[in-house]
Structures are given as structure tokens and as C-alpha cells.
Design a protein around this motif. Structure first.
Motif, PDB file in Angstrom:
ATOM      1  N   LEU A   1       1.057  12.716  -4.739  1.00  0.00           N
ATOM      2  CA  LEU A   1      -0.295  12.054  -5.112  1.00  0.00           C
ATOM      3  C   LEU A   1      -0.134  11.526  -6.508  1.00  0.00           C
ATOM      4  O   LEU A   1      -0.750  10.201  -6.620  1.00  0.00           O
ATOM      5  N   TYR A   2       0.331  12.148  -7.345  1.00  0.00           N
ATOM      6  CA  TYR A   2       0.722  11.670  -8.674  1.00  0.00           C
ATOM      7  C   TYR A   2       1.563  10.446  -8.672  1.00  0.00           C
ATOM      8  O   TYR A   2       1.475   9.352  -9.229  1.00  0.00           O
ATOM      9  N   LEU A   3       2.666  10.647  -7.720  1.00  0.00           N
ATOM     10  CA  LEU A   3       3.631   9.688  -7.763  1.00  0.00           C
ATOM     11  C   LEU A   3       3.200   8.249  -7.122  1.00  0.00           C
ATOM     12  O   LEU A   3       3.269   7.378  -7.714  1.00  0.00           O
ATOM     13  N   GLY A   4       2.207   8.387  -6.392  1.00  0.00           N
ATOM     14  CA  GLY A   4       1.515   7.268  -5.646  1.00  0.00           C
ATOM     15  C   GLY A   4       0.801   6.598  -6.743  1.00  0.00           C
ATOM     16  O   GLY A   4       0.904   5.274  -6.760  1.00  0.00           O
ATOM     17  N   CYS A   5       0.056   7.183  -7.413  1.00  0.00           N
ATOM     18  CA  CYS A   5      -0.664   6.769  -8.653  1.00  0.00           C
ATOM     19  C   CYS A   5       0.051   5.951  -9.840  1.00  0.00           C
ATOM     20  O   CYS A   5      -0.226   4.996 -10.161  1.00  0.00           O
TER      21      CYS A   5
ATOM     22  N   GLY B   1       2.917  11.088   3.391  1.00  0.00           N
ATOM     23  CA  GLY B   1       4.011  10.199   4.226  1.00  0.00           C
ATOM     24  C   GLY B   1       4.127  11.228   5.594  1.00  0.00           C
ATOM     25  O   GLY B   1       4.811  10.341   6.358  1.00  0.00           O
ATOM     26  N   THR B   2       4.076  12.108   5.444  1.00  0.00           N
ATOM     27  CA  THR B   2       4.448  13.224   6.560  1.00  0.00           C
ATOM     28  C   THR B   2       3.390  13.692   7.237  1.00  0.00           C
ATOM     29  O   THR B   2       3.419  14.645   8.404  1.00  0.00           O
ATOM     30  N   GLU B   3       2.185  13.259   7.176  1.00  0.00           N
ATOM     31  CA  GLU B   3       1.117  13.514   7.991  1.00  0.00           C
ATOM     32  C   GLU B   3       0.873  12.573   9.201  1.00  0.00           C
ATOM     33  O   GLU B   3       0.985  11.346   9.238  1.00  0.00           O
ATOM     34  N   PRO B   4       0.595  13.205  10.455  1.00  0.00           N
ATOM     35  CA  PRO B   4       0.754  12.440  11.644  1.00  0.00           C
ATOM     36  C   PRO B   4      -0.380  11.173  11.674  1.00  0.00           C
ATOM     37  O   PRO B   4      -0.189  10.033  12.035  1.00  0.00           O
ATOM     38  N   ARG B   5      -1.437  11.576  11.149  1.00  0.00           N
ATOM     39  CA  ARG B   5      -2.527  10.597  11.183  1.00  0.00           C
ATOM     40  C   ARG B   5      -1.954   9.292  10.236  1.00  0.00           C
ATOM     41  O   ARG B   5      -2.286   8.091  10.288  1.00  0.00           O
ATOM     42  N   THR B   6      -1.488   9.778   9.068  1.00  0.00           N
ATOM     43  CA  THR B   6      -1.112   8.650   8.067  1.00  0.00           C
ATOM     44  C   THR B   6       0.166   7.824   8.706  1.00  0.00           C
ATOM     45  O   THR B   6      -0.152   6.621   8.667  1.00  0.00           O
TER      46      THR B   6
ATOM     47  N   ILE C   1       4.081  -1.340   3.764  1.00  0.00           N
ATOM     48  CA  ILE C   1       3.632   0.166   3.511  1.00  0.00           C
ATOM     49  C   ILE C   1       4.692   0.736   2.986  1.00  0.00           C
ATOM     50  O   ILE C   1       5.945   0.499   3.096  1.00  0.00           O
ATOM     51  N   ILE C   2       4.507   1.838   1.980  1.00  0.00           N
ATOM     52  CA  ILE C   2       5.349   2.559   1.135  1.00  0.00           C
ATOM     53  C   ILE C   2       4.836   3.769   1.484  1.00  0.00           C
ATOM     54  O   ILE C   2       3.804   4.382   1.321  1.00  0.00           O
ATOM     55  N   LEU C   3       5.638   4.704   2.181  1.00  0.00           N
ATOM     56  CA  LEU C   3       5.385   6.106   2.498  1.00  0.00           C
ATOM     57  C   LEU C   3       6.026   7.082   1.623  1.00  0.00           C
ATOM     58  O   LEU C   3       7.161   6.891   1.403  1.00  0.00           O
ATOM     59  N   ILE C   4       5.360   8.050   0.999  1.00  0.00           N
ATOM     60  CA  ILE C   4       5.960   9.062  -0.024  1.00  0.00           C
ATOM     61  C   ILE C   4       6.108  10.214   0.924  1.00  0.00           C
ATOM     62  O   ILE C   4       5.160  10.907   1.413  1.00  0.00           O
ATOM     63  N   GLY C   5       7.538  10.825   0.750  1.00  0.00           N
ATOM     64  CA  GLY C   5       7.798  12.033   1.739  1.00  0.00           C
ATOM     65  C   GLY C   5       9.292  12.216   1.885  1.00  0.00           C
ATOM     66  O   GLY C   5      10.239  11.165   1.641  1.00  0.00           O
ATOM     67  N   ASP C   6       9.483  13.292   2.502  1.00  0.00           N
ATOM     68  CA  ASP C   6      10.809  13.190   2.852  1.00  0.00           C
ATOM     69  C   ASP C   6      11.354  12.584   3.892  1.00  0.00           C
ATOM     70  O   ASP C   6      10.873  12.315   5.075  1.00  0.00           O
TER      71      ASP C   6
ATOM     72  N   ILE D   1       0.983  -1.185  -0.030  1.00  0.00           N
ATOM     73  CA  ILE D   1      -0.068  -0.092   0.166  1.00  0.00           C
ATOM     74  C   ILE D   1       0.798   1.536  -0.032  1.00  0.00           C
ATOM     75  O   ILE D   1       1.840   1.387   0.959  1.00  0.00           O
ATOM     76  N   VAL D   2       0.738   2.017  -0.814  1.00  0.00           N
ATOM     77  CA  VAL D   2       1.339   3.450  -1.041  1.00  0.00           C
ATOM     78  C   VAL D   2       0.753   4.614  -0.363  1.00  0.00           C
ATOM     79  O   VAL D   2      -0.777   4.699  -0.592  1.00  0.00           O
ATOM     80  N   LEU D   3       1.254   5.310   0.539  1.00  0.00           N
ATOM     81  CA  LEU D   3       0.330   6.352   1.281  1.00  0.00           C
ATOM     82  C   LEU D   3       1.202   7.633   0.994  1.00  0.00           C
ATOM     83  O   LEU D   3       2.321   7.841   1.303  1.00  0.00           O
TER      84      LEU D   3
END
Length: 120
Positions: free
Chosen positions: A107-111, A23-28, A43-48, A18-20
Motif C-alpha cells: 500500500l505504501y509502495l503504490g503511493c 496484486g494477489t487478490e482475485p478481484r483485483t 496496469i502495474i500490479l504489486i505482489g509476488d 494505474i498501480v494496484l
């Protein structure tokens, strides 16, 4: 066994990637940590990566290190997915430079990761 337990058991038997993109949002991050701890999915997180790890420490999340972290600013990531986006949108007049800029959007990268088969 209730419905949630049945779904959880099924997910544990066939874990998906699952790609999220947020990735820098606390709830995520909190949800990702729980999913990893329960063995429900990979889990795949996108972010710094630095920001994600810092937030994981602040939130006392113990399993985020088990996630794959994809930095959308990484040129190798953009080089990998921008040609796919370009191919999908070239008939609409997008340029490769525009495709590269768009690919850096989480968002585009995840898609694109799903489209490329790198995430489920």
C-alpha cells in the motif's frame, strides 16, 4: 454513446499507469485483466510475481502478462523508493531502516510510485 462508453473512449485515448497494490487478490487481478483487454490503462500490479502468475492461470486471465509486476520484497525496489519515504517523513523521526520496512508494504509502495511519478 452512453456515459460509460464516453469515459472508456477517453481513457483509451489517454491511457494512464494505474498501480494496484493488492496484486494477489482475485478481484483485483480480474479487474486488471479486463482493463488491459479493453485498453483502458496500463496496469502495474504489486505482489509476488510467481503468485500473481499462478493466480492468473487459475482464474484463466489472458492479459495479466501485459501488466508490469513489481515485487515489494525486491531490494532494488526498496532501494529506489525508501529514500523518498525517508525524505517525506524524516521530520517525524523515521529512520532509514523504518523507511525500508514501510516501503516493502504494498500500500505504501503504490503511493510512493505515484509520488515518484512512476504511476498515475
Amino acid at each position: 454513446m452512453d456515459l460509460f462508453e464516453q469515459l472508456k473512449a477517453k481513457a483509451q485515448n489517454q491511457p494512464q499507469r494505474i498501480v494496484l497494490p493488492e496484486g494477489t487478490e482475485p478481484r483485483t487481478l480480474t479487474a486488471a485483466d479486463r482493463i488491459i483487454a479493453d485498453g483502458i490503462a496500463k496496469i502495474i500490479l504489486i505482489g509476488d510475481p510467481v503468485e500473481i502468475k499462478k493466480m492468473a492461470i487459475e482464474l484463466k486471465l489472458e492479459h495479466i502478462d501485459e501488466a508490469t509486476i513489481v515485487n515489494p520484497a525486491d531490494e532494488t525496489i526498496i532501494d529506489r523508493y525508501a529514500p523518498l519515504f525517508f525524505e517525506l517523513r524524516k521530520k517525524k523521526g523515521i529512520t532509514m531502516d523504518e523507511a525500508r520496512l514501510t516501503t516493502a508494504n504494498p500500500l505504501y509502495l503504490g503511493c510512493l510510485m505515484v509520488k515518484a511519478g512512476d504511476a498515475d
